[in-house]
Design a protein around this motif. Structure first.
Motif, PDB file in Angstrom:
ATOM      1  N   VAL A   1       0.718   6.435  -7.359  1.00 34.47           N
ATOM      2  CA  VAL A   1      -0.444   7.221  -7.680  1.00 34.47           C
ATOM      3  C   VAL A   1      -0.027   8.685  -7.568  1.00 34.47           C
ATOM      4  N   ASP A   2       1.032   9.229  -6.561  1.00 32.77           N
ATOM      5  CA  ASP A   2       1.195  10.655  -6.459  1.00 32.77           C
ATOM      6  C   ASP A   2       2.147  10.814  -7.751  1.00 32.77           C
TER       7      ASP A   2
ATOM      8  N   PHE B   1      -8.190   0.893  -4.325  1.00 34.50           N
ATOM      9  CA  PHE B   1      -7.160   1.773  -3.747  1.00 34.50           C
ATOM     10  C   PHE B   1      -6.642   2.802  -4.701  1.00 34.50           C
ATOM     11  N   ILE B   2      -6.179   2.510  -5.965  1.00 32.00           N
ATOM     12  CA  ILE B   2      -5.566   3.548  -6.592  1.00 32.00           C
ATOM     13  C   ILE B   2      -6.487   4.517  -7.303  1.00 32.00           C
TER      14      ILE B   2
ATOM     15  N   GLU C   1      -9.407   5.409  -5.680  1.00 30.88           N
ATOM     16  CA  GLU C   1      -9.778   6.488  -4.669  1.00 30.88           C
ATOM     17  C   GLU C   1      -8.790   7.589  -4.192  1.00 30.88           C
ATOM     18  N   LYS C   2      -7.438   6.843  -4.325  1.00 25.00           N
ATOM     19  CA  LYS C   2      -6.224   7.605  -4.097  1.00 25.00           C
ATOM     20  C   LYS C   2      -6.168   8.710  -5.135  1.00 25.00           C
ATOM     21  N   TYR C   3      -6.476   8.456  -6.322  1.00 30.55           N
ATOM     22  CA  TYR C   3      -6.065   9.459  -7.468  1.00 30.55           C
ATOM     23  C   TYR C   3      -7.254  10.456  -7.599  1.00 30.55           C
TER      24      TYR C   3
ATOM     25  N   GLU D   1       0.859  -1.205   0.174  1.00 27.02           N
ATOM     26  CA  GLU D   1      -0.028   0.103  -0.186  1.00 27.02           C
ATOM     27  C   GLU D   1       0.817   1.321  -0.252  1.00 27.02           C
TER      28      GLU D   1
ATOM     29  N   GLY E   1      -9.862  10.788  -5.331  1.00 28.79           N
ATOM     30  CA  GLY E   1     -10.294  11.313  -4.012  1.00 28.79           C
ATOM     31  C   GLY E   1     -11.688  10.999  -3.612  1.00 28.79           C
TER      32      GLY E   1
ATOM     33  N   SER F   1       0.464   4.147  -3.034  1.00 29.23           N
ATOM     34  CA  SER F   1       0.169   5.559  -2.704  1.00 29.23           C
ATOM     35  C   SER F   1       1.171   6.257  -3.465  1.00 29.23           C
TER      36      SER F   1
END
Length: 295
Positions: A113-114, A229-230, A232-234, A106, A236, A110
């Motif tokens: 994705v950043d 996960f990726i 939602e991370k991207y 994870e 928001g 994260s």
């Protein structure tokens, strides 16, 4: 793709005027569209890539360098030291190449994705001559035209892939267009212990934003929970059913592009590699992901 002898490589690199003294050259693994070497000059290390344009594959080296230089100015790729004709020389980054399993942790997802956000939001600002870049559907079309020209034995499958890609493209019409990398193969992600660096901008272009996320998922084989996960991370927010549908369409598109690449490599490549076996593997995986798209 061409394959050079060690003597030819040494002569090509030794003639460059950028070196301070005699150079040592060692082969680096990977790079099916080029040959890659570690060059040591006066205790300083560089990475050398040798490879011509691959028009049938949609690879234009000058565009690759333009994208790489823009990424360097953004702080996510090593510096381009030299580029002329088929030779490019890069700054060497002391780093590790993580396995796909390690990339799926994870904390690393994260960070990746950043990294993708930086590509989409910042690299374009440092890019020159942006009008010449291709999108993934242009690249697919280049491969399809070449395969038809060379009378590929896969022509029926190719025609089906073309129809599929038209459907996937229509699915993504409402998505935001950004500058993308489009090749998140694990060996293109260099980790220095703090941050990821990105190399090999051969397939960079303007695409829907979800494509890089789908390409990352495809290349390191994320499961559904990791995909969510990726996404939602991207974005928001938890992925909607519509977003998941487009994401799956782009994963299928990325796989179709890869299938066509291996089909073409069976014809064009001179490297000692069993492309036919991988073509079947990639096509089988495409069919599995295509079934998911229709669920």
């Amino acid at each position: 793709m061409e394959s050079y002898s060690s003597d030819t490589i040494k002569k090509k690199l030794e003639t460059l005027t950028i070196w301070r003294g005699n150079i040592d050259i060692n082969v680096l693994t990977g790079g099916l569209t080029n040959d890659t070497y570690l060059v040591t000059d006066d205790k300083k290390k560089y990475v050398a890539k040798i490879g011509n344009n691959k028009i049938d594959f949609g690879v234009i080296r000058a565009q690759e360098i333009a994208a790489h230089e823009a990424a360097y100015q953004t702080g996510i790729s090593p510096e381009v030291i030299y580029f002329k004709n088929e030779i490019s020389i890069y700054e060497y980054i002391d780093c590790n190449i993580l396995t796909p399993q390690e990339l799926r942790e994870e904390k690393n997802l994260s960070k990746l994705v950043d990294l993708i956000k930086i590509i989409h939001n910042k690299v374009f600002n440092n890019l020159n001559n942006s009008n010449s870049f291709l999108n993934i559907f242009h690249i697919i079309n280049h491969k399809v035209q070449a395969l038809r020209k060379y009378k590929s034995l896969y022509i029926d499958t190719i025609n089906e892939l073309v129809d599929d890609c038209k459907m996937f493209k229509n699915q993504s019409k409402s998505c935001k267009i950004v500058f993308t990398h489009n090749d998140f193969y694990h060996a293109n992600l260099l980790y220095d212990g703090k941050k990821f660096w990105l190399i090999d901008w051969e397939y960079a272009g303007f695409n829907v934003d979800v494509l890089d996320l789908a390409n990352l998922s495809k290349n390191i084989q994320l499961i559904e929970e990791e995909d969510n996960f990726i996404l939602e991370k991207y974005y928001g927010f938890p992925p909607t059913s519509k977003l998941i549908k487009v994401f799956q369409a782009m994963k299928c598109t990325s796989l179709a592009n890869e299938v066509l690449w291996y089909m073409l490599a069976e014809i064009k490549s001179k490297k000692n590699f069993d492309y036919k076996v991988v073509t079947k593997e990639k096509l089988d995986r495409f069919m599995i992901e295509k079934q998911k798209f229709f669920k």
